[in-house]
Design a protein around this motif. Structure first.
Motif, PDB file in Angstrom:
ATOM      1  N   UNK A 189       0.749  -1.237   0.057  1.00 38.15           N
ATOM      2  CA  UNK A 189       0.061  -0.057  -0.024  1.00 38.15           C
ATOM      3  C   UNK A 189       0.844   1.009   0.043  1.00 38.15           C
ATOM      4  N   UNK A 190       2.088   1.281   0.650  1.00 38.49           N
ATOM      5  CA  UNK A 190       2.822   2.490   1.050  1.00 38.49           C
ATOM      6  C   UNK A 190       3.733   2.665  -0.228  1.00 38.49           C
ATOM      7  N   UNK A 191       3.792   1.862  -1.003  1.00 43.07           N
ATOM      8  CA  UNK A 191       4.669   2.022  -2.232  1.00 43.07           C
ATOM      9  C   UNK A 191       4.234   3.007  -3.295  1.00 43.07           C
ATOM     10  N   UNK A 192       4.731   4.110  -3.507  1.00 41.80           N
ATOM     11  CA  UNK A 192       4.422   5.266  -4.571  1.00 41.80           C
ATOM     12  C   UNK A 192       5.478   5.552  -5.553  1.00 41.80           C
ATOM     13  N   UNK A 193       4.932   5.251  -6.935  1.00 45.74           N
ATOM     14  CA  UNK A 193       5.801   5.519  -7.844  1.00 45.74           C
ATOM     15  C   UNK A 193       6.392   7.206  -7.981  1.00 45.74           C
ATOM     16  N   UNK A 194       5.336   7.949  -7.611  1.00 47.86           N
ATOM     17  CA  UNK A 194       5.734   9.404  -7.794  1.00 47.86           C
ATOM     18  C   UNK A 194       6.564   9.785  -6.773  1.00 47.86           C
ATOM     19  N   UNK A 195       6.431   9.203  -5.551  1.00 48.98           N
ATOM     20  CA  UNK A 195       7.633   9.671  -4.091  1.00 48.98           C
ATOM     21  C   UNK A 195       8.935   8.881  -4.551  1.00 48.98           C
ATOM     22  N   UNK A 196       8.806   7.751  -5.336  1.00 47.88           N
ATOM     23  CA  UNK A 196      10.104   7.107  -5.556  1.00 47.88           C
ATOM     24  C   UNK A 196      10.955   8.011  -6.438  1.00 47.88           C
ATOM     25  N   UNK A 197      10.186   8.426  -7.381  1.00 48.51           N
ATOM     26  CA  UNK A 197      10.612   9.102  -8.645  1.00 48.51           C
ATOM     27  C   UNK A 197      11.083  10.559  -8.171  1.00 48.51           C
ATOM     28  N   UNK A 198      10.449  11.284  -7.117  1.00 49.04           N
ATOM     29  CA  UNK A 198      10.807  12.644  -6.621  1.00 49.04           C
ATOM     30  C   UNK A 198      12.149  12.386  -5.731  1.00 49.04           C
ATOM     31  N   UNK A 199      12.100  11.222  -4.853  1.00 42.54           N
ATOM     32  CA  UNK A 199      13.545  11.090  -4.355  1.00 42.54           C
ATOM     33  C   UNK A 199      14.652  10.698  -5.258  1.00 42.54           C
ATOM     34  N   UNK A 200      14.321  10.020  -6.420  1.00 46.20           N
ATOM     35  CA  UNK A 200      15.690   9.604  -7.244  1.00 46.20           C
ATOM     36  C   UNK A 200      16.032  11.067  -7.534  1.00 46.20           C
ATOM     37  N   UNK A 201      15.147  11.920  -8.102  1.00 42.44           N
ATOM     38  CA  UNK A 201      15.597  13.220  -8.607  1.00 42.44           C
ATOM     39  C   UNK A 201      16.353  13.999  -7.653  1.00 42.44           C
ATOM     40  N   UNK A 202      15.909  14.044  -6.283  1.00 38.06           N
ATOM     41  CA  UNK A 202      16.694  14.567  -5.181  1.00 38.06           C
ATOM     42  C   UNK A 202      18.066  14.116  -4.996  1.00 38.06           C
ATOM     43  N   UNK A 203      18.069  12.580  -5.231  1.00 43.14           N
ATOM     44  CA  UNK A 203      19.564  11.959  -4.929  1.00 43.14           C
ATOM     45  C   UNK A 203      20.368  12.353  -6.151  1.00 43.14           C
ATOM     46  N   UNK A 204      19.836  12.441  -7.278  1.00 45.09           N
ATOM     47  CA  UNK A 204      20.667  12.885  -8.460  1.00 45.09           C
ATOM     48  C   UNK A 204      21.232  14.251  -8.458  1.00 45.09           C
ATOM     49  N   UNK A 205      20.411  15.067  -7.832  1.00 44.82           N
ATOM     50  CA  UNK A 205      21.069  16.447  -7.819  1.00 44.82           C
ATOM     51  C   UNK A 205      22.101  16.384  -6.577  1.00 44.82           C
ATOM     52  N   UNK A 206      21.996  15.521  -5.573  1.00 43.74           N
ATOM     53  CA  UNK A 206      23.217  15.219  -4.364  1.00 43.74           C
ATOM     54  C   UNK A 206      24.404  14.833  -5.382  1.00 43.74           C
ATOM     55  N   UNK A 207      24.115  13.621  -5.916  1.00 44.97           N
ATOM     56  CA  UNK A 207      25.019  13.088  -6.678  1.00 44.97           C
ATOM     57  C   UNK A 207      25.695  13.678  -7.688  1.00 44.97           C
ATOM     58  N   UNK A 208      25.312  14.707  -8.360  1.00 40.77           N
ATOM     59  CA  UNK A 208      25.852  15.541  -9.347  1.00 40.77           C
ATOM     60  C   UNK A 208      26.740  16.427  -8.706  1.00 40.77           C
ATOM     61  N   UNK A 209      26.461  16.974  -7.489  1.00 41.85           N
ATOM     62  CA  UNK A 209      27.115  17.901  -6.832  1.00 41.85           C
ATOM     63  C   UNK A 209      28.674  16.983  -6.160  1.00 41.85           C
ATOM     64  N   UNK A 210      28.509  15.844  -5.846  1.00 46.61           N
ATOM     65  CA  UNK A 210      29.496  15.042  -5.259  1.00 46.61           C
ATOM     66  C   UNK A 210      30.411  14.537  -6.411  1.00 46.61           C
ATOM     67  N   UNK A 211      30.153  14.691  -7.750  1.00 43.31           N
ATOM     68  CA  UNK A 211      31.047  14.093  -8.598  1.00 43.31           C
ATOM     69  C   UNK A 211      32.372  14.707  -8.387  1.00 43.31           C
ATOM     70  N   UNK A 212      32.797  15.741  -8.045  1.00 42.13           N
ATOM     71  CA  UNK A 212      34.307  15.968  -7.952  1.00 42.13           C
ATOM     72  C   UNK A 212      35.040  15.295  -6.858  1.00 42.13           C
ATOM     73  N   UNK A 213      34.205  14.646  -6.145  1.00 40.65           N
ATOM     74  CA  UNK A 213      35.020  13.623  -5.080  1.00 40.65           C
ATOM     75  C   UNK A 213      34.589  12.390  -5.303  1.00 40.65           C
ATOM     76  N   UNK A 214      35.233  11.343  -5.749  1.00 33.77           N
ATOM     77  CA  UNK A 214      34.940  10.155  -6.024  1.00 33.77           C
ATOM     78  C   UNK A 214      34.816   9.302  -4.834  1.00 33.77           C
ATOM     79  N   UNK A 215      35.166   9.645  -3.941  1.00 33.67           N
ATOM     80  CA  UNK A 215      35.372   8.900  -2.444  1.00 33.67           C
ATOM     81  C   UNK A 215      33.823   8.902  -2.107  1.00 33.67           C
ATOM     82  N   UNK A 216      33.425  10.390  -1.972  1.00 35.66           N
ATOM     83  CA  UNK A 216      32.032  10.739  -1.539  1.00 35.66           C
ATOM     84  C   UNK A 216      30.778  10.092  -2.262  1.00 35.66           C
ATOM     85  N   UNK A 217      31.256  10.106  -3.895  1.00 38.54           N
ATOM     86  CA  UNK A 217      30.372   9.560  -4.730  1.00 38.54           C
ATOM     87  C   UNK A 217      30.022   8.161  -4.561  1.00 38.54           C
TER      88      UNK A 217
END
Length: 240
Positions: A189-217
């Motif tokens: 019941x609690x699994x939401x496609x739109x919520x998961x996709x929004x979280x993925x976009x947020x994670x992408x923005x974080x991962x994008x900014x971590x790219x200069x630091x491979x260890x943190x990536x």
């Protein structure tokens, strides 16, 4: 695990370049897999989702349909890569491993396998696909962009497909009906496609900014795999 696994491995051997090629691979996998294979039910749901994405990319007024098409292809490639790696006995993300390892567990329901695959693909793969597609296009993943607006424009359609699947796939893998179990209802019941996709976009923005630091990536990617793996395990608890 299944006699047709070498044929599946052959089907996913090459990365596709277009959405029609992605759909062709998925249809091949669908045609090969038996009802008792949990992979069939994830792949089938993902096929339906990809058909919907293709229709929207092809016919609607998106701000950047080329980006969305490229993202869809890159995204699907990560699923094919994980499946290819599993069949070859290579290490793959834990969130995919937990699903592929129980493909033949017939106490599971079709919806459990379908959502476990969606969990691995969206909660782990989607952020990585957004980053790599953005890098290839020379753009930045940003909530203020038309690409994000295009991304979220799909949510209502995709949520509808998930809700339909939740009703249609509440059968064991071999098609046996399951009793009305609150544990299954609560799990899905609690699994939401739109919520998961929004979280993925947020994670992408974080991962994008971590790219200069491979260890943190690496640590970040390991972390999102860990979370997706825990969710996958919860989704895949066999029913009585």
């Amino acid at each position: 695990m299944f006699a047709y696994d070498p044929q599946i491995a052959a089907a996913v051997a090459q990365r596709p370049d277009t959405i029609p090629e992605v759909l062709s691979v998925m249809r091949t996998v669908d045609g090969l897999t038996a009802d008792g294979d949990g992979l069939k039910w994830f792949n089938g749901l993902y096929l339906t989702v990809t058909e919907a994405v293709h229709a929207q990319v092809s016919t609607s007024g998106l701000a950047d349909p080329g980006f969305m098409a490229a993202l869809d292809v890159e995204f699907a490639g990560l699923y094919f890569s994980a499946l290819r790696g599993f069949l070859a006995g290579h290490p793959i993300p834990g969130c995919w491993q937990v699903l592929f390892a129980v493909r033949a567990q017939t106490r599971l329901t079709r919806i459990q396998c379908a959502l476990a695959g969606m969990n691995a693909h969206i909660n782990h793969d989607l952020a990585l696909a957004i980053v790599s597609t953005s890098a290839a296009a020379g753009v930045t993943p940003d909530h203020d962009s038309g690409r994000y607006t295009d991304f979220t424009a799909l949510n209502a359609t995709l949520d509808g497909l998930i809700e339909t699947a939740k009703k249609q796939l509440q059968l064991r893998l071999l098609g046996d009906e399951v009793p009305q179990l609150s544990v299954l209802e609560d799990t899905i019941a609690g699994w939401s496609m739109s919520a998961a996709r929004e979280n993925a976009w947020n994670n992408a923005e974080i991962a994008w900014r971590l790219r200069p630091v491979p260890l943190l990536t690496d640590r970040f990617e390991h972390g999102i795999d860990g979370v997706a793996t825990v969710i996958g395990k919860a989704l895949l608890v066999p029913l009585p």
